[in-house]
Design an enzyme around this catalytic site. Structure first.
Site, PDB file in Angstrom:
ATOM      1  N   ALA A 136       0.856  -1.177   0.000  1.00 14.53           N
ATOM      2  CA  ALA A 136       0.000   0.000   0.000  1.00 14.53           C
ATOM      3  C   ALA A 136       0.898   1.235   0.000  1.00 14.53           C
ATOM      4  O   ALA A 136       2.044   1.177   0.456  1.00 14.53           O
ATOM      5  CB  ALA A 136      -0.883  -0.006   1.240  1.00 14.53           C
ATOM      6  N   GLY A 156       0.432  -5.006   0.886  1.00 14.73           N
ATOM      7  CA  GLY A 156      -0.751  -5.003   0.034  1.00 14.73           C
ATOM      8  C   GLY A 156      -0.496  -5.624  -1.338  1.00 14.73           C
ATOM      9  O   GLY A 156      -1.431  -6.100  -1.982  1.00 14.73           O
TER      10      GLY A 156
HETATM   11  C1  HXC Z   1       5.109   4.262  -1.142  1.00 15.45           C
HETATM   12  C2  HXC Z   1       7.048   3.278  -1.858  1.00 15.45           C
HETATM   13  C3  HXC Z   1       6.629   2.022  -1.373  1.00 15.45           C
HETATM   14  C4  HXC Z   1       5.345   1.953  -0.751  1.00 15.45           C
HETATM   15  C5  HXC Z   1       8.570   1.764  -2.254  1.00 15.45           C
HETATM   16  N1  HXC Z   1       8.269   3.074  -2.397  1.00 15.45           N
HETATM   17  N2  HXC Z   1       7.598   1.108  -1.631  1.00 15.45           N
HETATM   18  N3  HXC Z   1       6.299   4.371  -1.754  1.00 15.45           N
HETATM   19  N4  HXC Z   1       4.639   3.098  -0.655  1.00 15.45           N
HETATM   20  N5  HXC Z   1       4.845   0.812  -0.278  1.00 15.45           N
HETATM   21  C6  HXC Z   1       9.067   4.117  -3.006  1.00 15.45           C
HETATM   22  C7  HXC Z   1      10.253   4.505  -2.149  1.00 15.45           C
HETATM   23  O1  HXC Z   1       9.868   5.395  -1.158  1.00 15.45           O
HETATM   24  C8  HXC Z   1      11.164   5.122  -3.180  1.00 15.45           C
HETATM   25  O2  HXC Z   1      10.722   6.445  -3.450  1.00 15.45           O
HETATM   26  C9  HXC Z   1      10.906   4.308  -4.430  1.00 15.45           C
HETATM   27  O3  HXC Z   1       9.638   3.647  -4.220  1.00 15.45           O
HETATM   28  C10 HXC Z   1      11.958   3.230  -4.670  1.00 15.45           C
HETATM   29  O4  HXC Z   1      12.098   2.465  -3.488  1.00 15.45           O
HETATM   30  P1  HXC Z   1      13.488   2.272  -2.717  1.00 15.45           P
HETATM   31  O5  HXC Z   1      13.176   2.059  -1.308  1.00 15.45           O
HETATM   32  O6  HXC Z   1      14.447   3.363  -3.053  1.00 15.45           O
HETATM   33  O7  HXC Z   1      14.006   0.936  -3.396  1.00 15.45           O
HETATM   34  P2  HXC Z   1      14.917  -0.191  -2.733  1.00 15.45           P
HETATM   35  O8  HXC Z   1      16.018   0.426  -1.943  1.00 15.45           O
HETATM   36  O9  HXC Z   1      15.282  -1.113  -3.843  1.00 15.45           O
HETATM   37  O10 HXC Z   1      13.974  -0.967  -1.702  1.00 15.45           O
HETATM   38  C11 HXC Z   1      12.867  -1.671  -2.179  1.00 15.45           C
HETATM   39  C12 HXC Z   1      11.934  -2.053  -1.007  1.00 15.45           C
HETATM   40  C13 HXC Z   1      11.601  -0.768  -0.204  1.00 15.45           C
HETATM   41  C14 HXC Z   1      12.632  -3.071  -0.107  1.00 15.45           C
HETATM   42  C15 HXC Z   1      10.694  -2.695  -1.620  1.00 15.45           C
HETATM   43  O11 HXC Z   1      11.128   0.223  -1.113  1.00 15.45           O
HETATM   44  C16 HXC Z   1      10.538  -0.981   0.846  1.00 15.45           C
HETATM   45  O12 HXC Z   1      10.818  -1.534   1.910  1.00 15.45           O
HETATM   46  N6  HXC Z   1       9.348  -0.513   0.542  1.00 15.45           N
HETATM   47  C17 HXC Z   1       8.241  -0.576   1.507  1.00 15.45           C
HETATM   48  C18 HXC Z   1       7.658  -1.964   1.555  1.00 15.45           C
HETATM   49  C19 HXC Z   1       6.530  -2.071   2.574  1.00 15.45           C
HETATM   50  O13 HXC Z   1       6.734  -1.768   3.751  1.00 15.45           O
HETATM   51  N7  HXC Z   1       5.392  -2.482   2.119  1.00 15.45           N
HETATM   52  C20 HXC Z   1       4.191  -2.610   2.963  1.00 15.45           C
HETATM   53  C21 HXC Z   1       3.459  -1.315   3.011  1.00 15.45           C
HETATM   54  S1  HXC Z   1       2.117  -1.386   4.163  1.00 15.45           S
HETATM   55  P3  HXC Z   1      11.771   7.665  -3.541  1.00 15.45           P
HETATM   56  O14 HXC Z   1      10.899   8.872  -3.666  1.00 15.45           O
HETATM   57  O15 HXC Z   1      12.613   7.616  -2.304  1.00 15.45           O
HETATM   58  O16 HXC Z   1      12.554   7.355  -4.796  1.00 15.45           O
HETATM   59  C22 HXC Z   1       0.908  -2.217   3.350  1.00 15.45           C
HETATM   60  C23 HXC Z   1      -0.405  -2.332   4.105  1.00 15.45           C
HETATM   61  C24 HXC Z   1      -1.474  -2.979   3.292  1.00 15.45           C
HETATM   62  O17 HXC Z   1       1.068  -2.678   2.280  1.00 15.45           O
HETATM   63  C25 HXC Z   1      -2.834  -2.890   3.967  1.00 15.45           C
HETATM   64  C26 HXC Z   1      -3.416  -1.532   4.054  1.00 15.45           C
HETATM   65  C27 HXC Z   1      -4.801  -1.492   4.606  1.00 15.45           C
END
Ligand code: HXC
Length: 258
Positions: free
Chosen positions: A64, A109
């Protein structure tokens, strides 16, 4: 309806829906969820298989949209969760088969979206996980339920409690994905499987999909009764007659979803 965050492509009986926000690893904002919902609702009757995938090289969907979640009130968070659930429900209830082609990160998500599909295939480099507890939140698009049903409660708890990502071969070993393909071959391999499915009797596929879904919530006797009932009903269809006759006549069946 013109879409801004997803792309749709048709190839014969296959409809591909790609989440198209590669700069944020295809994160699911409210807009993306609404667009996926509308796109799934608008799948034409003659499409046989819907493939969900992510644009770009790195991600299926990395979760998400975290930026959008910042500052949500409890009511807004509940609404966001409900929207994700509605998308999952729509995918699960679609008559046609849905396949997630996981071409990279499927996190939070993103994994929940994939698990709402009938089948999941992954690229070798894909990483899958439910990392929500890193953020102090929980899976909210069905992850606590669908992951436990797919891999069993213990491995689901481990993935959710540790927030660890697993690689594609591990996901396959756990039954979370059907199969793993080299990155460059994922989409063509999934399309080949989709074409195989598209050649079968569409009413039979829809009935089988419904039975697996509904049966999971019933006791075995009730589920088997529903199967018997559905088996009988299918014999009213032209396709059942055509499929059986074609086999006996040693020719390819011409199914018409009727
Ligand atoms: C918003 C996101 C994102 C996300 C990545 N990005 N995941 N933005 N929401 N879920 C963005 C980063 O901020 C970054 O933006 C760009 O995408 C590239 O990501 P990086 O982090 O620079 O890439 P990398 O170093 O290769 O790492 C990849 C990754 C990491 C390990 C996937 O991005 C990460 O941990 N993302 C979050 C994953 C996460 O926690 N997902 C669960 C979300 S909660 P910029 O602007 O810096 O370039 C969820 C809840 C669901 O899903 C239910 C809701 C009701």
């Amino acid at each position: 309806m013109p879409f801004e965050t997803i792309r749709i492509e048709d190839e014969g009986p296959i409809r591909v829906i790609a989440v198209d926000r590669p700069k944020v690893l295809n994160a699911l904002s409210t807009q993306v969820l609404r667009e996926i919902d509308a796109a799934v609702a608008a799948v034409p009757g003659d499409a046989r298989v819907v493939i969900l995938t992510g644009a770009g090289e790195k991600a299926f969907v990395a979760g998400a949209d975290i930026a959008e979640m910042q500052g949500k009130s409890a009511d807004e968070a509940r609404g966001f969760s409900a929207l994700g659930h509605a998308v999952g429900k729509r995918l699960e209830r679609l008559d046609q088969v849905t396949i997630a082609a996981v071409n990279g990160f499927a996190l939070g998500g993103g994994l929940e979206l994939a698990m709402s599909c009938d089948l999941i295939y992954a690229a070798e480099h894909a990483r899958l996980g439910q990392p929500e507890v890193n953020l102090g939140i929980i899976p909210g698009f069905g992850g606590t339920q669908r992951l436990a049903r797919l891999v069993g409660p213990q491995l689901a708890r481990e993935m959710i409690f540790t927030a660890r990502m697993i690689d594609a071969p591990t996901a396959k070993a756990r039954g979370l994905v059907c199969d793993v393909f080299p990155k460059a071959e994922l989409l063509s391999a999934v399309k080949k499987i989709a074409l195989e499915i598209a050649a079968k009797g569409p009413l039979a596929i829809a009935a089988a999909k419904m039975l697996v879904r509904k049966g999971a919530a019933l006791d075995l006797d009730d589920a088997n009764r529903l199967e018997t009932e559905t088996f009988g009903e299918l014999f009213r269809s032209r396709d059942a007659l055509e499929g059986i006759t074609a086999y006996l006549e040693k020719r390819k069946a011409d199914f018409t979803a009727s």
